[in-house]
Design a protein around this motif. Structure first.
Motif, short mmCIF file in Angstrom:
data_model
loop_
_atom_site.label_atom_id
_atom_site.label_comp_id
_atom_site.label_asym_id
_atom_site.label_seq_id
_atom_site.Cartn_x
_atom_site.Cartn_y
_atom_site.Cartn_z
N GLU A 223 104.48 -63.41 -61.94
CA GLU A 223 103.36 -62.47 -62.09
C GLU A 223 102.14 -62.90 -61.27
OE1 GLU A 223 102.98 -60.56 -66.38
OE2 GLU A 223 103.21 -62.73 -66.52
N GLU A 224 102.12 -64.16 -60.87
CA GLU A 224 100.97 -64.67 -60.12
C GLU A 224 101.05 -64.36 -58.63
OE1 GLU A 224 100.98 -65.89 -63.93
OE2 GLU A 224 102.63 -66.42 -62.54
N ASP A 225 102.13 -63.71 -58.19
CA ASP A 225 102.20 -63.25 -56.80
C ASP A 225 101.00 -62.33 -56.52
OD1 ASP A 225 104.49 -64.64 -56.33
OD2 ASP A 225 105.82 -62.89 -56.25
N THR A 226 100.46 -62.42 -55.31
CA THR A 226 99.27 -61.62 -54.99
C THR A 226 99.60 -60.49 -54.03
OG1 THR A 226 98.66 -63.10 -53.17
CG2 THR A 226 97.72 -63.57 -55.35
N VAL A 227 98.79 -59.44 -54.11
CA VAL A 227 98.89 -58.32 -53.18
C VAL A 227 97.49 -57.93 -52.75
CG1 VAL A 227 101.04 -57.39 -54.11
CG2 VAL A 227 98.87 -56.67 -55.10
N THR A 228 97.42 -57.36 -51.56
CA THR A 228 96.17 -56.76 -51.09
C THR A 228 96.24 -55.28 -51.43
OG1 THR A 228 96.02 -58.35 -49.27
CG2 THR A 228 94.70 -56.34 -49.10
N THR A 229 95.30 -54.83 -52.22
CA THR A 229 95.37 -53.47 -52.74
C THR A 229 93.99 -52.84 -52.76
OG1 THR A 229 96.18 -52.14 -54.60
CG2 THR A 229 95.08 -54.22 -55.13
N GLU B 221 97.28 -59.03 -62.82
CA GLU B 221 95.94 -58.46 -62.87
C GLU B 221 95.95 -56.97 -62.53
OE1 GLU B 221 92.93 -62.12 -61.67
OE2 GLU B 221 94.01 -61.05 -60.07
N LEU B 222 96.64 -56.62 -61.47
CA LEU B 222 96.64 -55.23 -61.04
C LEU B 222 97.28 -54.32 -62.08
CD1 LEU B 222 95.97 -53.15 -58.86
CD2 LEU B 222 98.20 -53.62 -57.82
N LEU B 223 98.38 -54.78 -62.68
CA LEU B 223 99.08 -53.94 -63.65
C LEU B 223 98.37 -53.88 -64.99
CD1 LEU B 223 102.82 -54.94 -63.04
CD2 LEU B 223 101.61 -52.91 -62.18
N LEU C 120 82.27 -53.12 -62.38
CA LEU C 120 82.22 -52.40 -63.65
C LEU C 120 81.80 -53.26 -64.82
CD1 LEU C 120 85.53 -50.32 -63.38
CD2 LEU C 120 83.20 -49.55 -62.93
N LYS C 121 81.89 -54.60 -64.63
CA LYS C 121 81.60 -55.53 -65.73
C LYS C 121 82.49 -55.23 -66.93
CE LYS C 121 78.14 -57.18 -63.33
NZ LYS C 121 78.26 -58.48 -62.62
N ASP C 122 83.72 -54.87 -66.62
CA ASP C 122 84.66 -54.50 -67.68
C ASP C 122 86.08 -54.76 -67.17
OD1 ASP C 122 85.65 -53.58 -70.03
OD2 ASP C 122 85.03 -51.50 -69.75
N THR C 123 87.05 -54.64 -68.07
CA THR C 123 88.44 -54.84 -67.70
C THR C 123 89.01 -53.56 -67.11
OG1 THR C 123 88.76 -56.49 -69.42
CG2 THR C 123 90.74 -55.47 -68.52
N ILE C 124 89.68 -53.69 -65.97
CA ILE C 124 90.28 -52.53 -65.31
C ILE C 124 91.64 -52.93 -64.78
CG2 ILE C 124 89.17 -53.06 -63.09
CD1 ILE C 124 89.01 -50.06 -62.58
N GLY C 125 92.59 -52.02 -64.82
CA GLY C 125 93.94 -52.25 -64.30
C GLY C 125 94.70 -50.93 -64.34
N LEU C 126 95.81 -50.87 -63.61
CA LEU C 126 96.54 -49.62 -63.53
C LEU C 126 97.02 -49.15 -64.90
CD1 LEU C 126 98.73 -50.03 -60.29
CD2 LEU C 126 96.66 -48.69 -60.61
#
Length: 466
Positions: free
Chosen positions: A131-137, A174-176, A184-190
C-alpha cells in the motif's frame, strides 16, 4: 387359444406402454409445477430459505482490485499545457463486504431493512506491491476547490502558501482511503471515509406475497427515489442491488439494479449463456446506451449537469456525480473510458480500453435468479480546466477529465457452494427430466412394439385359418 393369449398379452403390453408414456407426459407439467413451487418458496427472503441463507451470509468474499493512474509528465502539463500521459499501476487488492448485513429487520409489509457495513482489508498476495507504493496523481483539493472558491486569486494564494501544485505524490493507501490535506485541513481520499461506515439503510421486498418483487429495493436511505438529479426519470430507484433477481429469469427482459457507487439505477441486457463450474448462467452486461450522450440516448439528458465541461452534453462515457459527492468534480466511467467519446482518450494519453477486461457484467443463474459471479468495473475521474488567475492552471488549454483509479469489484461462488448448488437444485431437476424422458420414451417404444407385434400375430392367425 394360445394365439388368443398372445394377442391379449400384446394388447395389454400396448396399454401398459401407453400408460407409461402418458405418465411420463403427465410428469412434465407436474414436475415443472413442483420445481416452480419449490424454487419460489426457497427464493423468498425469510429465515429458513435458501435465498435468506445466501442473502444474509458473508461467506462469499467480495474483492476490490484497484488500478491507479500514474501521471508521467506532471511538469509539462503545468508549465506547457501538455496533455497528461498516464500509466496504470495495479492491481492493489482489498477484501471488502466481508461483514454480514447489519440491523436486519423484517417489516409487516413484507419488506426487510438492513445496512451494509463497509470495510477494506489489504490482500498483499493479490497485489503487485504494498500500500506504500506511490503514484503521481491529481491534487484532489486543488481540483475540488476550483469549483468551491469564489475567488481564484485567493485560491492561488492558498495553493502557493502550502507549496501545492496541480499534481501530488501519494501512496496507494492515502489516495484510496484518505490523507490529511494541507489546503482543506481535512481528510480527503477517493473513497474516504470508508472503513467503519455503511451503505444504506436499504428496504427491500422479501417476495413473500409476490415473488416477482423479491429483492427489489423499496427504499434507500428512507426514500423511494433519489434527490441527486432533480428529475423524475433519473431519480428513480429501479430493481435490486444486483446480488439477486426474481426466479425464472427471462433473457429477453433486461435486469435492473441500483448502485450507490454511481448514484443511479442502470439496466443490463442478456449477452450469452455461459458455463460456470458446471452451472448454466446467463451473462448480462451494460449496454453502450447506459453512458451514451443525450444526443444518442435522450433518456440521459437529466444526467448531464454542466454544459461547458461536457461540450453541450455531447460527450459520452462519463457520468457527473458531483451532486452526490459533496460538490467535488467527480465523474464515473468505465475503465479507460470504454464506450466513451474518442475525445476523452485524445486529451489523456496512455489509455487502452478493452471490452473483455473493462466491461461490467453479471452471471445470473436463470432458475433461482441468484447472481453467482459478477465484475463491477468503475473508473473514478476528476475534472480540471483552465483558470488564468491560478498559476498551476493558467497554461491549461481545455477542460480535462483525468482518470485517477479504476476498480474491479468481483465475487464468484466457490467450489463448495457450486457443488451444493448442483446437488440441491441442478441434479434434482436433471433427475426429474431423465425420469420424465425415460418413462415417455420407454412407454412409446413398448406401445408401438406390442401394437406392431399384435397386428403381426393377428395377420399370421388369419393366414393360418385361411
Amino acid at each position: 387359444m394360445g394365439c388368443f393369449s398372445i394377442k391379449c398379452g400384446l394388447l395389454a403390453g400396448s396399454v401398459f406402454g401407453a400408460v407409461i408414456a402418458i405418465l411420463g407426459g403427465i410428469l412434465i407439467p407436474v414436475g415443472d409445477m413442483i420445481i416452480e413451487r419449490t424454487v419460489k418458496k426457497e427464493a423468498v427472503i425469510e429465515p429458513g430459505t435458501t435465498a435468506y441463507d445466501n442473502w444474509a451470509s458473508s461467506e462469499i468474499a467480495v474483492y476490490r482490485q484497484f488500478w491507479l493512474f500514474d501521471v508521467k509528465n506532471p511538469q509539462q502539463v503545468v508549465q506547457e499545457g501538455a496533455f497528461p500521459e498516464v500509466q496504470e499501476k495495479g492491481p492493489y487488492t482489498y477484501k471488502t463486504r466481508y461483514l454480514p448485513k447489519a440491523n436486519v429487520t423484517f417489516n409487516p409489509n413484507n419488506t426487510a431493512s438492513f445496512v451494509l457495513p463497509m470495510g477494506a482489508i489489504f490482500e498483499p498476495s493479490m497485489s503487485v506491491g504494498p500500500e506504500e507504493d506511490t503514484v503521481t496523481t491529481l491534487n484532489l483539493a486543488v481540483a475540488s476547490d476550483i469549483h468551491l472558491y469564489t475567488s481564484h486569486i485567493l485560491l492561488d494564494m492558498v495553493i502557493n502558501s502550502t507549496n501545492s501544485s496541480l499534481f501530488q505524490h501519494r501512496t496507494v493507501k492515502e489516495l484510496l482511503w484518505g490523507y490529511n490535506d494541507p489546503i482543506l485541513k481535512d481528510t480527503i481520499g477517493l473513497f474516504s471515509p470508508y472503513n467503519g461506515t455503511s451503505d444504506g439503510p436499504y428496504n427491500i421486498f422479501t417476495g413473500k406475497d409476490d415473488i416477482s418483487k423479491v429483492s427489489i429495493i423499496d427504499r434507500w436511505r428512507g426514500e423511494t427515489k433519489l434527490s441527486f438529479w432533480n428529475d423524475t426519470y433519473c431519480d428513480m430507484i429501479n430493481g435490486t442491488d444486483g446480488s439477486s433477481f426474481a426466479p425464472f429469469v427471462d433473457k429477453d427482459v433486461p435486469l435492473y439494479f441500483f448502485s450507490s457507487d454511481i448514484c443511479r439505477s442502470v439496466s443490463a441486457s442478456y449477452e450469452a449463456t455461459m458455463n460456470l463450474k458446471g452451472i448454466e448462467v446467463y451473462r448480462y452486461s451494460l449496454l453502450p446506451s447506459t453512458l451514451a450522450s443525450p444526443v444518442d440516448n435522450p433518456d440521459n439528458k437529466c444526467f448531464c449537469r454542466n454544459y461547458e465541461t461536457t461540450k453541450n452534453c455531447t460527450l459520452a462515457g462519463a457520468l457527473d456525480i458531483s451532486s452526490c459527492s459533496d460538490g467535488r468534480p467527480v465523474f464515473i466511467s468505465l475503465p479507460h473510458f470504454l464506450q466513451g467519446s474518442e475525445y476523452l482518450r485524445e486529451v489523456v494519453l496512455g489509455l487502452h480500453p478493452d471490452e473483455e477486461h473493462h466491461k461490467t457484467f453479471l452471471d445470473v443463474e436463470p432458475i433461482t435468479g441468484f447472481t453467482l459471479n459478477f465484475a463491477k468495473r468503475i473508473q473514478a475521474n476528476m475534472m480540471y480546466g483552465p483558470a488564468k488567475d491560478i498559476t498551476v492552471l493558467n497554461k491549461v488549454k481545455d477542460y480535462t477529465l483525468l482518470p485517477l483509479a479504476w476498480l474491479n469489484e468481483t465475487a464468484t461462488l466457490d467450489d463448495k457452494t457450486a457443488d451444493m448448488f448442483k446437488r440441491e437444485l441442478i441434479s434434482r431437476i436433471d433427475m426429474l427430466e431423465i425420469v420424465q424422458q425415460v418413462l415417455l420414451i420407454a412407454g412409446v417404444i413398448i406401445f408401438f412394439v406390442c401394437l406392431i407385434a399384435f397386428f403381426c400375430v393377428r395377420r399370421k392367425s388369419k393366414t393360418n385359418l385361411g
